[in-house]
Scaffold this active site. Sequence first.
Site, short mmCIF file in Angstrom:
data_model
loop_
_atom_site.label_atom_id
_atom_site.label_comp_id
_atom_site.label_asym_id
_atom_site.label_seq_id
_atom_site.Cartn_x
_atom_site.Cartn_y
_atom_site.Cartn_z
CG HIS A 115 -0.23 0.04 2.53
ND1 HIS A 115 0.29 -1.10 3.13
CD2 HIS A 115 0.08 1.07 3.36
CE1 HIS A 115 0.87 -0.76 4.28
NE2 HIS A 115 0.75 0.54 4.43
CG HIS A 179 3.65 6.13 11.08
ND1 HIS A 179 4.72 6.75 10.49
CD2 HIS A 179 3.39 5.05 10.30
CE1 HIS A 179 5.08 6.09 9.39
NE2 HIS A 179 4.30 5.04 9.26
#
Length: 311
Positions: A115, A179
């Site tokens: 992705h 993140h």
Amino acid sequence: MSVSLLAMSHSPLLGINDPQPEINDALNEAFEAAKKKVAEFDPELVIVFTPDHFNGFFYDLMPPFCVGYSAESMGDYKTTAGPLNVPEDLSAELAQFVIDRGIDVAISREMVLDHGGAQPLELLLGSLDAKPVIPVFVNGVARPFVQTERVRLLGAAIGEWAKGRDERILMISSGGLSHDPPLPQWATATAPQKDFMLHGHPDQADRDAREARVIAAGQTSTADTGIIDINPEWDQQFMADCAAAAKDPKVFDSYNADDMDRDAGHSSHEVRTWMAGFSALAAANGEFEVNYEFYRPIPEFVAGFGLMSAQ
């Protein structure tokens, strides 16, 4: 010659874990603005700087950089599986050009994108094969990491190559910002986790279980998971440094892996794709201008989510 850059976060949770309505609306507006800019530029060639999440590149052989001569998307999360339209001759020319300038890059004739590379292509271009695409893998998850100076030099070499082309070239940098998703680290990984980092998913059930863990992380407070929280201050300073790279891309050289782990999470190293992209743009165009910028911390994505357009 005309070169443009779209740097953006990606998320496996896009379209799965919905942000709060106000943030979701702002995010969709940002995507529409980005798509409009890409459509107006109408690229003839795309270079996508992409990381990986132990889906296409593994610890059996982990290069810092790799140019794809052929590539396909594995179709994880909500991305489409299938081949990219990779112009092999141009990929080979680019790889040789970069190598001739002292940057060692691997090449792949069977590159697999997850992705990280597929999502921005589909989002911005409408499909994986809408345009000729050269994929450039920049390791952003697997230690050891090269110094960020080397990432800058990789980008500069690619920008120099792009400067000599006649096509309208869109560069896409996909990754970051702060993140810390539930991805195993080799030093603390279990035996099954190490096997996964070496060889990938043994079967679809294992892949489904991993995706479920990531989705659950976006539905749970970071305080309850032990992962490092989103750091908006770090994100916004990094984006300011990206804009400052218009005058001096060496601004990226001060970033180091240990500080990034501590301050922005173990997956913040994906911003190396941004470093490469902005360094490439500076090499191709000289001073550039950031003409669109978006940022929001999005807990549902377990990430700071940013987007910058520059030309």
